[in-house]
Every structure is written in structure tokens, then in C-alpha cells.
Design a protein around this motif. Structure first.
Motif, short mmCIF file in Angstrom:
data_model
loop_
_atom_site.label_atom_id
_atom_site.label_comp_id
_atom_site.label_asym_id
_atom_site.label_seq_id
_atom_site.Cartn_x
_atom_site.Cartn_y
_atom_site.Cartn_z
N UNK A 402 84.56 -43.78 6.04
CA UNK A 402 84.42 -43.23 7.39
C UNK A 402 85.17 -44.05 8.43
N UNK A 403 85.89 -45.09 7.99
CA UNK A 403 86.56 -46.00 8.92
C UNK A 403 88.08 -45.82 8.83
N UNK A 404 88.72 -45.76 9.99
CA UNK A 404 90.18 -45.74 10.05
C UNK A 404 90.68 -47.17 9.82
N UNK A 405 91.34 -47.39 8.68
CA UNK A 405 91.88 -48.71 8.36
C UNK A 405 93.39 -48.60 8.23
N UNK A 406 94.11 -49.42 8.98
CA UNK A 406 95.57 -49.39 8.96
C UNK A 406 96.10 -50.82 8.92
N UNK A 407 97.12 -51.02 8.10
CA UNK A 407 97.83 -52.29 8.10
C UNK A 407 99.29 -52.00 8.45
N UNK A 408 99.74 -52.59 9.55
CA UNK A 408 101.07 -52.29 10.09
C UNK A 408 102.06 -53.37 9.65
N UNK A 409 103.00 -52.97 8.80
CA UNK A 409 104.09 -53.87 8.41
C UNK A 409 105.16 -53.80 9.50
N UNK A 410 104.95 -54.60 10.54
CA UNK A 410 105.86 -54.55 11.69
C UNK A 410 107.21 -55.18 11.36
N UNK A 411 108.26 -54.50 11.78
CA UNK A 411 109.53 -55.17 11.88
C UNK A 411 109.52 -56.04 13.12
N UNK A 412 110.64 -56.65 13.47
CA UNK A 412 110.67 -57.55 14.63
C UNK A 412 110.52 -56.79 15.94
N UNK A 413 109.65 -57.31 16.81
CA UNK A 413 109.46 -56.75 18.14
C UNK A 413 110.45 -57.40 19.12
N UNK A 414 110.69 -56.68 20.17
CA UNK A 414 111.45 -57.24 21.29
C UNK A 414 110.49 -58.07 22.13
N UNK A 415 110.25 -59.30 21.69
CA UNK A 415 109.26 -60.17 22.32
C UNK A 415 108.35 -60.73 21.26
N UNK A 416 107.22 -61.30 21.66
CA UNK A 416 106.27 -61.85 20.69
C UNK A 416 106.85 -63.07 20.01
N UNK A 417 106.75 -63.11 18.66
CA UNK A 417 107.23 -64.26 17.90
C UNK A 417 108.74 -64.29 17.75
N UNK A 418 109.42 -63.22 18.15
CA UNK A 418 110.87 -63.14 17.96
C UNK A 418 111.59 -63.80 19.14
#
Length: 466
Positions: A402-418
Motif C-alpha cells: 500500500x506504500x509508494x516506494x521509489x528509488x531514483x537513480x539520479x544523473x548529475x544535477x545542475x547544483x548539489x554535489x556537482x
């Protein structure tokens, strides 16, 4: 008249295990050469060595690879150990085995939280002359595992899940997802706990969630909510603030060390960014509170979460964006660096889930990385930790229908750790950066409105280079 749905600026694709692939039967020694099997999990090592021996292949059980074997099977991932311990042991053992022309096989169970595919994918880039793969085993019986491993050896299998029936499933990236045509009816405003969500890209995503859902957002971060220093004009530049603090100290006759000025400047900038996020959440329709919480201090999590829920009620939404980098090539990486990366991202999340009543959770969004899916030079620990999140997401989705579970394999963002250096690295590989607004829209769309069976998601371009 309904407005047309605007396409995403970045590619968004589901990641799943593909259709079963039948593995061949063992037909004799297939050029394995000298075989060594580490005895971190003795039953598995003995069963595989015995099965190979019964088929005419001499396999030695060893405490550590000798560096001369042609085929090395590492059982560290099967051992009963904490995630950071198991992954560091696997990496350390691989360094003894990673010679040109050799073959390294990591083993891990499908029921545990393990991310060794992130390691094998990274080593494939760092050690191109060595064949590296991870086999995720559904079988728990040592004899069944050994039979499946022999079949996988006969097939020269790469990274794969091997199910109870002995068939292999390869990770596949599916066709692009389009934005949902219509949002689901909004649920009652919930209580969201957002780790690493007071600053950076996680904060951007939290603000978009607040705009869509309302509710209360508890932003958990390591930084203290430091006030802005009196008498200093606002700025977002660290260099400018350090100079202003130094001038202020000289004018007041104080003798302050440069390290102390730098520390105060960084704390003030962090506090300013946290306060800006709280303000943005309120403007978006949410109620926001900041909680100083260090996820790497797992012993302190239970009482901290108990106090939070005693004040605010049951947590119904969890967004896990906490994480740190400690980039270095696998041959140079230290145990302390692996533990530093695993602390907030894996150990902290597991401890956090252990303190929550997961039956109350309606949404779980995990910030993984494309490095887990493709590997990335210098990021063995980061790739492993993020692949742990992907595996944990699949387990949570199966256990919480009953829970929405998502794992996002992010590419590089414009900002953040990049930073500028990383941005240049990705540009050389032809990998575009994810825009802040586009990434936040993708996150909210997929977490709130995508089908339940879309659990692991790649956002951004596929990676091919090192």
C-alpha cells in the motif's frame, strides 16, 4: 479544454530485472584456470569448491586471494555482517585479485541489503582488463547456490539476479516514462521526514512536494541552524563572508584563527540556506520544522525519532536524500572512506526504518544515483551504497503493497554535489545535467503518481564512459 502535458527535460526510465534467461548445464572445465574461493561464508565456499571438484576443477578455499588465480569467487557479500563491513571486505579482497586477465565474481543474497553490483560496475571501468561481475542469489541453501554458480560460470554470466529456479535475470532500463496525464486525488496532508532535505537538490524536491501535498515537513540535517552574524551584509559567497568576518574580528581587536573564521562562515551559510528552505516550504503551503539529526550516529536515532513523533505524530512520508562523497580510486580507497559514505546513506537509513512503524508510511522516496546502475570511476563506495538503496526499495515495495516506494537513480544535477570539476567530467562523457525545476517535477510526479510496480527509476542520460 485540457492543457497538453509538457514533456520532461530529462529522460526518465524504469529499471527492472528482465525476463528469465535459462542458464546452461555444466559441461566440464570451461577454461576457469586456477580457482580460488574466499571463505568469508564457509558453507557457500565449501559447497562451491566441492561442486567444482566433483566436475574436475580444483578450487582452493582461501582467506584472501593470492593474486595469481585466474578465477576468484568472493563470498564476503554472503557473510552475516553489517553493510559497511561486508562491502569494505569485498572491495579489499578484490584488490588482491584484480590482475589483468583475471575474473572476479562477487556473491550476494537477494534478501539482504547489499550493493555489490555498484562495485562490480565501477571496477569494470577502473580495471578494464579484469572481468568483474556480481551474482545476486535468491537460493539460501548452500548446495542450490553452488549448482546455480556452476551454471553461471558455464554461461560466463555478467551482473545478474539468479532466482530459485536457477534462471538469470539481467537489469534492464525500460522505455521512457511520460509525465502523468492527471494527478491522483490528493491524500490527507501527511507528516514528511526529509533527510538531507534542508539544503541542495533534496530541498528543491521537498518544496515541490509541499506545493502539491501540503502537510508538515521535518527537515533533518547534520548542520546546526546557525544565525547570521550580526553586522555582516547577507551573501551567498564563502570567500566574501570569510573576508567580512576577518575584517570584523580585526576591527573589534579579536585574534581569530583562519580555521575558526572558515568554520563560522560555513555554519552561517548553511544556516542561511536552511532558513531559506523553511521559508520556501511555508510559501509552498507546507508547515516546516528543522531537526538537527546526524544519520551516521545510529545510536542517537531511536530516541530522536521517538521525541519527534511524540510531538508531531506518526511519520507518514520518508524522503531520504542524505549522503556524502569520498571519491578515490578503488585501489586507493580506505576503510574510513567507505564507512563515511555508508554511514548516512545506508546505516542511517536502516536505523531510521528500524525506529519507524512502516505500516504508517504512505510514501518512501530514496535518492540513489546513476553511479549504482552504471558504475563510476572513483566512486566504488558511493555506487555500492546507492545500489543498496535500490535493493532496499525493491524489498520495501514487496513488503508494503500500500506504500509508494521509489528509488531514483539520479544523473548529475545542475547544483548539489556537482561542482565545476564534476560538471566538466560529465560534459566530456556527453551527459547533460538535470535542471533543478525539472528534477523536482520528476521526483514529485513519480513518487506521488507513478504505478506501484515502478520502483527503481533512472533519471537522466545513460552513462557509458569512465
Amino acid at each position: 479544454m485540457a492543457q497538453p502535458v509538457v514533456a520532461y527535460g530529462s529522460d526518465v526510465r524504469p529499471v527492472r530485472f528482465g525476463a528469465p534467461v535459462a542458464l546452461p548445464s555444466w559441461t566440464g572445465n570451461i577454461g576457469l584456470g586456477q580457482v580460488e574461493i574466499t571463505d568469508a561464508e564457509p558453507q557457500a565456499a565449501h559447497a562451491v569448491a566441492s561442486a567444482l571438484g566433483a566436475n574436475g576443477v580444483i578450487a582452493k578455499q582461501v582467506a584472501a586471494p593470492s593474486g595469481v588465480a585466474s578465477t576468484v569467487i568472493l563470498t564476503e557479500g554472503l557473510a552475516a555482517a553489517a553493510p559497511a563491513d561486508a562491502h569494505w571486505s569485498a572491495l579489499a579482497q578484490a584488490r588482491h585479485a584484480g590482475t589483468p586477465g583475471s575474473r572476479i565474481i562477487f556473491l550476494q543474497p537477494s534478501h539482504a541489503v547489499s550493493g555489490l553490483p555498484g562495485l562490480s560496475r565501477t571496477l569494470q571501468k577502473e580495471w578494464p582488463e579484469t572481468s568483474v561481475a556480481t551474482w545476486t542469489l535468491s537460493a539460501t541453501d548452500a548446495q542450490a547456490r553452488a549448482a546455480h554458480i556452476l551454471s553461471a560460470l558455464a554461461a560466463s554470466l555478467g551482473d545478474a539476479l539468479i532466482t530459485l529456479d536457477g534462471q538469470a535475470h539481467l537489469t534492464q532500463v525500460g522505455p521512457s516514462l511520460t509525465p502523468p496525464a492527471a494527478a491522483r486525488a490528493p491524500a490527507a496532508p501527511g507528516l514528511w521526514l526529509v533527510t538531507g532535505g534542508a539544503r541542495g537538490v533534496t530541498a528543491t524536491c521537498a518544496v515541490e512536494l509541499a506545493r502539491r501535498t501540503g502537510g508538515t515537513f521535518l527537515l533533518a540535517g547534520r548542520s546546526a541552524l546557525s544565525p547570521w552574524p550580526q553586522g555582516i551584509p547577507p551573501t551567498t559567497e564563502l570567500k566574501t563572508l570569510r573576508a567580512a568576518l576577518a575584517q570584523q574580528a580585526v576591527a573589534s581587536g579579536q585574534k581569530v584563527k583562519p580555521a575558526d573564521i572558515d568554520r563560522a562562515a560555513r555554519a552561517a551559510l548553511a544556516g542561511q540556506e536552511i532558513q531559506a528552505t523553511l521559508t520556501a516550504l511555508a510559501s509552498a503551503g507546507g508547515t516546516a520544522h528543522y531537526v538537527q539529526l546526524d544519520l551516521s550516529d545510529t545510536a542517537a536515532l531511536a530516541p530522536a525519532i521517538a521525541a519527534i513523533q511524540a510531538r508531531h505524530g506518526a511519520i507518514t512520508g520518508l524522503v531520504h536524500g542524505a549522503g556524502v562523497l569520498a571519491d578515490r580510486l578503488a585501489m586507493e580507497k580506505t576503510e574510513a572512506e567507505v564507512r563515511k559514505v555508508f554511514g548516512p546513506k545506508v546505516d542511517g537509513l536502516l536505523a531510521l526504518l528500524g525506529t519507524l512503524d512502516t505500516g504508517h508510511l504512505t510514501h518512501v522516496g530514496l535518492f540513489s544515483s546513476a553511479s549504482a546502475l552504471f558504475g563510476n570511476t572513483g566512486q566504488a563506495d558511493y555506487a555500492m551504497a546507492n545500489e543498496c538503496l535500490n535493493q532496499l526499495a525493491r524489498q520495501l515495495a514487496a513488503n508494503l503493497p500500500a506504500t509508494q516506494v521509489k528509488s531514483f537513480n539520479w544523473g548529475p544535477w545542475d547544483g548539489g554535489m556537482v561542482d565545476a570539476g564534476l560538471a566538466a567530467h560529465f560534459a566530456q562523457q556527453g551527459i547533460a545535467l538535470i535542471g533543478q525545476a525539472d528534477g523536482a517535477r520528476i521526483f514529485a510526479d513519480q513518487l506521488l503518481d507513478s504505478p506501484h510496480d515502478v520502483v527503481e527509476i533512472l533519471v537522466g542520460d545513460e552513462w557509458s564512459g569512465g
